[in-house]
Design a protein around this motif. Structure first.
Motif, PDB file in Angstrom:
ATOM      1  N   GLY A 133     -29.581  13.970  33.479  1.00  0.00           N
ATOM      2  CA  GLY A 133     -30.154  14.899  34.510  1.00  0.00           C
ATOM      3  C   GLY A 133     -30.097  14.116  35.756  1.00  0.00           C
ATOM      4  O   GLY A 133     -29.883  14.631  36.731  1.00  0.00           O
ATOM      5  N   GLY A 151     -32.755  17.701  37.659  1.00  0.00           N
ATOM      6  CA  GLY A 151     -31.888  17.587  36.447  1.00  0.00           C
ATOM      7  C   GLY A 151     -31.840  18.928  35.577  1.00  0.00           C
ATOM      8  O   GLY A 151     -31.218  18.735  34.351  1.00  0.00           O
ATOM      9  N   ARG A 175     -30.413  18.212  31.848  1.00  0.00           N
ATOM     10  CA  ARG A 175     -31.445  17.515  31.091  1.00  0.00           C
ATOM     11  C   ARG A 175     -31.662  18.143  29.404  1.00  0.00           C
ATOM     12  O   ARG A 175     -31.663  17.662  28.660  1.00  0.00           O
TER      13      ARG A 175
END
Length: 300
Positions: free
Chosen positions: A224, A233, A237
């Protein structure tokens, strides 16, 4: 700050239909425990940065460090990774920290976070998640390279070259090996706490142990961070966390954990920022009382 909060709200409400269902599958105790450990992990990250700043010769009192770090960190929700850096440097200036030192400590703290995160993922994921290792293999060889770059001699040379590129004078002094070692220690503690937050969210959905949970979050955070166009992010992520947890959580369990983690860590960021604002107001009020009591009219 308003722009950062707007992007922060967008990150939550753009996925609210999924997030609401995810939170409903988790217990209040799991969410509460994840929030506490997430707050503690962010606190450990702040202490790593504060240690490096002191190593450069500009120690900050803890309340000031909290204010600078967590107000600036709202900038990570704005697309591009530069806003949190700029915020920390400029807020630290209010506490007489030269820009070179502020930028050096912040860049070094980011490097320590990413280097230790890569190291944690490189050690844990090959043992726990073959799919994550296969898909994100390119991150794992970075770990020893990034860790080697954290040596004071190497990192000072790199920072001074970066300063030379923007026509700035070099750092007055290098951060010492002791300060760097302490900062790495705080960063590793932060990863352990972030891993615990992930494990608490995942434990009721499947057999995701602490080792896998820690490596999964370290991988997800690093991915991220590297996708700089995503605010905080967002998306990158969650995708990495889903891949890492997929082998051990059935059905939509990995997505539940990823979405719940996003909410919990956003709440932790906002709580720390709220404390930073409160500390700033308290400090300003105290300074105002001191000036009032020391003025000639007050003495008469």
């Amino acid at each position: 700050m308003l722009v950062a909060l707007a992007f922060c709200a967008y990150g939550i409400f753009s996925q609210w239909s999924q997030i609401g269902g995810a939170l409903a599958r988790l217990s209040v105790w799991a969410i509460g425990g994840a929030l506490i450990t997430g707050l503690a992990g962010l606190g450990a990250s702040m202490l790593a940065w504060r240690t490096l700043l002191a190593g450069f010769g500009s120690p900050l009192p803890l309340p000031a460090a909290i204010r600078v770090m967590f107000l600036a960190q709202l900038g990570k929700y704005v697309p591009g990774s530069v806003w949190a850096l700029v915020g920390q440097v400029e807020l630290a200036r209010q506490h007489d920290v030269p820009r070179r030192r502020g930028a050096g400590a912040t860049l070094l703290a980011m490097a320590a976070t990413i280097a230790t995160g890569c190291a944690v993922a490189a050690v844990t994921l090959p043992l726990t998640s073959a799919e994550a290792t296969r898909r994100y293999w390119w991150l794992l060889p970075l770990a020893p390279v990034l860790l080697a770059c954290l040596h004071p001699r190497v990192v000072t040379t790199l920072l001074n070259r970066a300063l030379a590129l923007v026509r700035r004078p070099p750092l007055e002094e290098a951060v010492g090996l002791g300060a760097m070692a302490r900062a790495v220690g705080w960063s590793l503690l932060a990863w352990a706490l972030f891993g615990t937050h992930t494990w608490l969210l995942a434990r009721s959905l499947g057999d995701a142990g602490p080792l896998l949970s820690t490596g999964a979050y370290a991988l997800a955070f690093t991915v991220g961070f590297l996708v700089i166009i995503a605010p905080g992010g967002l998306g990158a992520r969650e995708a990495a966390l889903v891949v890492a947890l997929a082998p051990v959580l059935p059905g939509g369990g990995p997505l539940v954990v990823a979405l719940a983690s996003r909410v919990v860590m956003t709440a932790a960021d906002l709580l720390w920022a709220g404390l930073a604002i409160l500390l700033g107001r308290t400090g300003a009020a105290a300074r105002g009382r001191d000036l009032e009591s020391s003025s000639p009219s007050a003495g008469s």
